[in-house]
Scaffold this motif. Sequence first.
Motif, mmCIF file in Angstrom:
data_model
loop_
_atom_site.group_PDB
_atom_site.id
_atom_site.type_symbol
_atom_site.label_atom_id
_atom_site.label_comp_id
_atom_site.label_asym_id
_atom_site.label_seq_id
_atom_site.Cartn_x
_atom_site.Cartn_y
_atom_site.Cartn_z
ATOM 1 N N ARG A 103 1.107 4.164 -2.909
ATOM 2 C CA ARG A 103 0.703 5.517 -2.526
ATOM 3 C C ARG A 103 1.827 6.524 -2.745
ATOM 4 O O ARG A 103 1.582 7.677 -3.113
ATOM 5 C CB ARG A 103 0.293 5.549 -1.044
ATOM 6 C CG ARG A 103 -1.124 5.061 -0.782
ATOM 7 C CD ARG A 103 -1.368 4.895 0.709
ATOM 8 N NE ARG A 103 -1.177 6.145 1.423
ATOM 9 C CZ ARG A 103 -2.163 6.955 1.819
ATOM 10 N NH1 ARG A 103 -3.423 6.619 1.575
ATOM 11 N NH2 ARG A 103 -1.916 8.066 2.484
ATOM 12 N N VAL A 106 0.834 -1.205 0.000
ATOM 13 C CA VAL A 106 0.000 0.000 0.000
ATOM 14 C C VAL A 106 0.869 1.256 0.000
ATOM 15 O O VAL A 106 0.622 2.213 -0.749
ATOM 16 C CB VAL A 106 -0.957 -0.004 1.210
ATOM 17 C CG1 VAL A 106 -1.634 1.355 1.378
ATOM 18 C CG2 VAL A 106 -2.001 -1.100 1.045
ATOM 19 N N TYR A 142 -7.443 -3.171 -0.279
ATOM 20 C CA TYR A 142 -6.358 -3.903 -0.933
ATOM 21 C C TYR A 142 -6.899 -5.127 -1.677
ATOM 22 O O TYR A 142 -6.574 -5.365 -2.853
ATOM 23 C CB TYR A 142 -5.316 -4.325 0.102
ATOM 24 C CG TYR A 142 -4.384 -5.408 -0.377
ATOM 25 C CD1 TYR A 142 -3.387 -5.144 -1.310
ATOM 26 C CD2 TYR A 142 -4.512 -6.725 0.089
ATOM 27 C CE1 TYR A 142 -2.537 -6.146 -1.763
ATOM 28 C CE2 TYR A 142 -3.677 -7.729 -0.348
ATOM 29 C CZ TYR A 142 -2.684 -7.438 -1.277
ATOM 30 O OH TYR A 142 -1.857 -8.423 -1.723
ATOM 31 N N CYS A 163 -7.966 -0.944 5.320
ATOM 32 C CA CYS A 163 -6.784 -1.153 4.478
ATOM 33 C C CYS A 163 -6.871 -2.492 3.750
ATOM 34 O O CYS A 163 -6.679 -2.570 2.535
ATOM 35 C CB CYS A 163 -5.522 -1.093 5.344
ATOM 36 S SG CYS A 163 -3.999 -1.560 4.490
ATOM 37 N N LEU A 197 -6.086 3.950 -1.638
ATOM 38 C CA LEU A 197 -5.595 2.989 -0.655
ATOM 39 C C LEU A 197 -5.518 3.626 0.731
ATOM 40 O O LEU A 197 -5.265 4.824 0.858
ATOM 41 C CB LEU A 197 -4.217 2.469 -1.077
ATOM 42 C CG LEU A 197 -4.199 1.664 -2.386
ATOM 43 C CD1 LEU A 197 -2.774 1.503 -2.895
ATOM 44 C CD2 LEU A 197 -4.849 0.297 -2.186
#
Length: 323
Positions: free
Chosen positions: A143, A139, A178, A174, A160
């Motif tokens: 990002r 993640v 995902y 999260c 995300l």
Amino acid sequence: MVYEKECTKCATKLKDEIVCLSLDGWSNIHNEPIICATVTTSNGHIYLVDTTDTSGQPHTAEYLAELSESVIQKCKEELGCHVGSVVTDNAANVNKMRKLLEHGNELKLVTYGCTAQILNLLARDLEIGNIKEHVVYIVKYFRNNHYASARYRQEGGQRLVMPQDARWNTMCNCLKIYIKNWPVLMTIWEVDREQIDVRVREMVSNLTLKRSAENLLARLEPIAVALDIVQNDKCTIAEAVNIWKELITTLCNDRDAVTAAKKRFDQVITQAHLLANLIHPSFQGKLLSAEEVNNAMDYANEKFPSLVPVIMKLHQIVSFPFV
């Protein structure tokens, strides 16, 4: 002048109310330790009643008990309300402080720990090794890496979420995002292999990691639902008992999760919770075990003996040895 006006407004709204006192510690913008005291009315309205700079003071149970007693006295004398219960987090020092308050000679208080915090701790209990770290690594990469982030947005990926310890349920969110966007990540993995970090490619394509993330999400989602309910302004300790009971039932197919949940239940649910659930007109202790009903009745006999005959009549309890 403004402060005095606001205090007058609070006193008007809190007059003759029976309130729940909440204490929590924070650091202000100058990194000074501050303890904030708020009260919650039966309608779920919350008022800040005091802030104390505790610089130079060790946060012992005895010191915190004195501070709490001072706030309780302020509520009575300046705001005209009566503190009937006290809720804090579940650190060892405040656990001891609550016991000191509850067993004090003059104060008649119900004290208990924060259910929401314990649910958050349960979520941590159920984390599967290395899953969080790997998912967070992916993640964070998508990002923060300019190319990967741009490609992710181009493929229609949702924003995300990075988990944060101070914001409960962010780990659950999260994982959810995902997993939902894993096909997008796989598309980028296949099309842009040379531009994506090797370690990230290996993690994204690891089906075992994805399955483990799904298993962890299955554990965390029921806790997230429970957390959202108990953080409602009008959630009561009576309702908290049912929330825990229903959560344990939901987790019944996961033995480790049930064991952890029962342990946390025993940590946070007090006799006061059980009694509140027993006498609540909607719940009536229907989810309580026989042992829990007895614990509730023991507490009622000790703290509110005049209430015992009413409870026995309400629930048609034939005999009770302490009455």
